[in-house]
Design a protein around this motif. Sequence first.
Motif, PDB file in Angstrom:
ATOM      1  N   SER A 191       0.853  -1.183   0.000  1.00  0.00           N
ATOM      2  CA  SER A 191       0.000   0.000   0.000  1.00  0.00           C
ATOM      3  C   SER A 191       0.885   1.228   0.000  1.00  0.00           C
ATOM      4  O   SER A 191       2.011   1.215   0.526  1.00  0.00           O
ATOM      5  N   GLU A 192       0.382   2.298  -0.583  1.00  0.00           N
ATOM      6  CA  GLU A 192       1.138   3.547  -0.636  1.00  0.00           C
ATOM      7  C   GLU A 192       1.026   4.275   0.698  1.00  0.00           C
ATOM      8  O   GLU A 192      -0.067   4.489   1.222  1.00  0.00           O
ATOM      9  N   ILE A 226       4.810   0.062   1.101  1.00  0.00           N
ATOM     10  CA  ILE A 226       5.299  -1.002   1.981  1.00  0.00           C
ATOM     11  C   ILE A 226       4.255  -2.107   2.013  1.00  0.00           C
ATOM     12  O   ILE A 226       3.067  -1.879   1.759  1.00  0.00           O
ATOM     13  N   SER A 227       4.676  -3.313   2.330  1.00  0.00           N
ATOM     14  CA  SER A 227       3.761  -4.454   2.385  1.00  0.00           C
ATOM     15  C   SER A 227       3.046  -4.493   3.731  1.00  0.00           C
ATOM     16  O   SER A 227       3.437  -3.811   4.688  1.00  0.00           O
ATOM     17  N   GLY A 247     -10.421  -4.594   3.260  1.00  0.00           N
ATOM     18  CA  GLY A 247     -10.460  -5.025   1.868  1.00  0.00           C
ATOM     19  C   GLY A 247     -10.361  -6.517   1.681  1.00  0.00           C
ATOM     20  O   GLY A 247     -10.349  -7.001   0.541  1.00  0.00           O
ATOM     21  N   GLU A 248     -10.292  -7.298   2.772  1.00  0.00           N
ATOM     22  CA  GLU A 248     -10.181  -8.742   2.684  1.00  0.00           C
ATOM     23  C   GLU A 248     -11.409  -9.398   3.304  1.00  0.00           C
ATOM     24  O   GLU A 248     -12.145  -8.780   4.076  1.00  0.00           O
ATOM     25  N   ASP A 249     -11.620 -10.669   2.969  1.00  0.00           N
ATOM     26  CA  ASP A 249     -12.703 -11.455   3.554  1.00  0.00           C
ATOM     27  C   ASP A 249     -12.079 -12.581   4.366  1.00  0.00           C
ATOM     28  O   ASP A 249     -11.721 -13.625   3.834  1.00  0.00           O
ATOM     29  N   ILE A 298     -10.819  -3.937  12.188  1.00  0.00           N
ATOM     30  CA  ILE A 298     -10.218  -4.015  10.863  1.00  0.00           C
ATOM     31  C   ILE A 298      -9.241  -2.858  10.741  1.00  0.00           C
ATOM     32  O   ILE A 298      -9.598  -1.705  10.992  1.00  0.00           O
ATOM     33  N   VAL A 299      -8.007  -3.163  10.356  1.00  0.00           N
ATOM     34  CA  VAL A 299      -6.947  -2.163  10.351  1.00  0.00           C
ATOM     35  C   VAL A 299      -6.364  -2.019   8.945  1.00  0.00           C
ATOM     36  O   VAL A 299      -6.688  -2.776   8.040  1.00  0.00           O
ATOM     37  N   ASN A 300      -5.514  -1.031   8.798  1.00  0.00           N
ATOM     38  CA  ASN A 300      -4.689  -0.895   7.602  1.00  0.00           C
ATOM     39  C   ASN A 300      -3.258  -0.644   8.054  1.00  0.00           C
ATOM     40  O   ASN A 300      -2.968  -0.628   9.262  1.00  0.00           O
ATOM     41  N   ILE A 301      -2.373  -0.448   7.118  1.00  0.00           N
ATOM     42  CA  ILE A 301      -0.967  -0.284   7.473  1.00  0.00           C
ATOM     43  C   ILE A 301      -0.760   0.911   8.402  1.00  0.00           C
ATOM     44  O   ILE A 301       0.084   0.879   9.299  1.00  0.00           O
ATOM     45  N   GLY A 302      -1.553   1.940   8.227  1.00  0.00           N
ATOM     46  CA  GLY A 302      -1.381   3.138   9.032  1.00  0.00           C
ATOM     47  C   GLY A 302      -1.965   3.055  10.426  1.00  0.00           C
ATOM     48  O   GLY A 302      -1.572   3.834  11.306  1.00  0.00           O
ATOM     49  N   THR A 303      -2.906   2.133  10.673  1.00  0.00           N
ATOM     50  CA  THR A 303      -3.592   2.080  11.974  1.00  0.00           C
ATOM     51  C   THR A 303      -3.251   0.849  12.796  1.00  0.00           C
ATOM     52  O   THR A 303      -3.689   0.749  13.940  1.00  0.00           O
TER      53      THR A 303
END
Length: 645
Positions: free
Chosen positions: A216-217, A230-231, A394-396, A415-420
């Motif tokens: 993700s950017e 970064i992954s 974005g995933e199941d 549910i998280v993302n790279i930033g959280t």
Amino acid sequence: MEFACSHVVCNWKPGTMAASPCQTLAGSRSEYRRPAASASRSQSVNNHDYDNRVAVLPKPAQATVAPPVPPRHSSSKRQPRPTSGPPPVPPRGLEGKGETRIKANVNVLSVSLGSLVDISKSTSIQSNQKPVYCGKCVAVLSAVSSVQNRQNISVWTCEFCGTENALPGGARCFHRPPPGRDILYMDGNSDGDYENLEDMMVVFCVDISGSMSVTSEISAGNSMRSPTHISRLQGVQNALQKALSFLLQRSPHRRVALVTFNDEVTVYGDSLSVPLSLRDWALLDYDHLREQGENFTTLHCIAESLQPLTKSVKELREHGATALGPAALISIAMASQYPGSKVIICTDGRANIGLGQLEQESAHGPNPSPYFYAQLATYAAEKGVIVSVMTFEGEDCRLAEVGRLADLTGGRVNIVNIGTVALEIKSVLADSVMATGVRATLMAPDGIYYPYEEGDSHRVMRDVGNVTEGQEMTFQFAVKPDKVESFQRRDRIPFQLQLEFRTRDMHKVTRVITQQRRVTTSSWVWAGSLNMSVLGVHCAQLCARLTMEGKIQEAQKQLQAQQDLLIDISEQRPAPKEESVYGNWISTMSMICEDLTAEDKEGKTSKQPQELYSPITALSDEAAKVVYQMKRARSINSCQAALES
């Protein structure tokens, strides 16, 4: 205990929820007659239909200016007078004041578990004696109990079931009810050594499957440089390094372990010894995995293991499948050595290998086993382990199934993302266990029952497991139809809450709170007197629970009934903050139930095997996160709304 209504309303019926608003309102206005103020209790019951109404006070009419006088005609011809009668007189009494029938049950009470199990701040009376139980219904002798002395024997007639109990002590030793209505019964013997907060364990259970390589950017590019990506695994690695530093500063004696999973499970522990690898048949052997975890070598504290743990985290690489179930099992088994420990699971894919797989790899492979997570959650709760689950957006990942681990153990679902992801891990680490092995029992007189609970007894019992700070729980009760008239003749009804739990120093504690509530003799309840906070939290928790149980239609009925009632309450006693929060909860749950209803209709007509389909399997990860957070909803007076977390 905090009640939604100051009095017990005796005549609520589940069937009133199914009546249409038009039929309900028409029936209420045509049949209701307000009893005379001087009527006695028995006369009040017999002289009117006890139809459970809510009174809504009318808004003051705006002052109006008289219309101008019309010009007079010069013609002497008089206009004919109207022959019709005068207009009908507007209705008086409550019928003209916006009165409507209550479809929602206002017999609701809230229990602040987080506060009640914190005995360090308790002002209740402490007793080293054991509670005296009724021989039939297991109620506890309390300050509201009536004890009589008969032939040198103290006899307690239970106020909940009517059973006569001969109290201990023998002749000439009369027993008195304990003073106070909130008593802590302390067991002098503990089940183990003193458990300090620093002795607890934290196990990071990290997904390193191939899907964790998705990037993700994190910063946009410009004319001088390219954007930075970064992954997911790199994001988790950065978050774990921050978490280790946080634990070192805050709890240097805390034990920390690392477990990773892809197509095998690797147990690094504190990284001061050779990692343990489990693969192939071991991923399908429940007893073997649990034994390996429970017998794992005692870990060193983070102050000693920070550097090797940090090195292990940095060297992680993503590849392979997703053995989530076996990794969760061995992580929980490791944490079970220290009650109150935490397991933090971070994954981005659906379990597809080993125990608890939720995705069938091939036609010849084993069928998915979603019940594994319910079984594992029960095991974790019994051992006093808190499990938190975080997945990537974005995933199941079938969060509805995996989230059971957090739901029953007092953990978080998010549910998280790279930033959280780093912030979420820090929030999970900040949660502390107040008590373990918590069981709540609510007693009421015979004739009371609890809708949506198993059986029709006047006693309801819930195994709560772990309790964290700020946790709340609600109960709904009602009077059986054949007991309504007898209950209306009573002045007060007793309620008793029994909390059994183990403290951090492993002492067994029983807390008994006994209260009495008056019975309403009127057929209406003023909306402004109802507690919106209790009703709002109860609506969120109950509807979320019904949804997870697949009772979508019942959840929708509850949502509609509570929505109408909260509107009436807000009109009489505006509370903008509460209205906004609870209104959002109801709207969100309503949309989820509507989607599940549509999915249910499609699922029944599809070719999907019935044994693999249920409305819950249709829950997206986003919807599952919301529902699980609703099940642990808290009043806005004690914390931020669950949806904002």
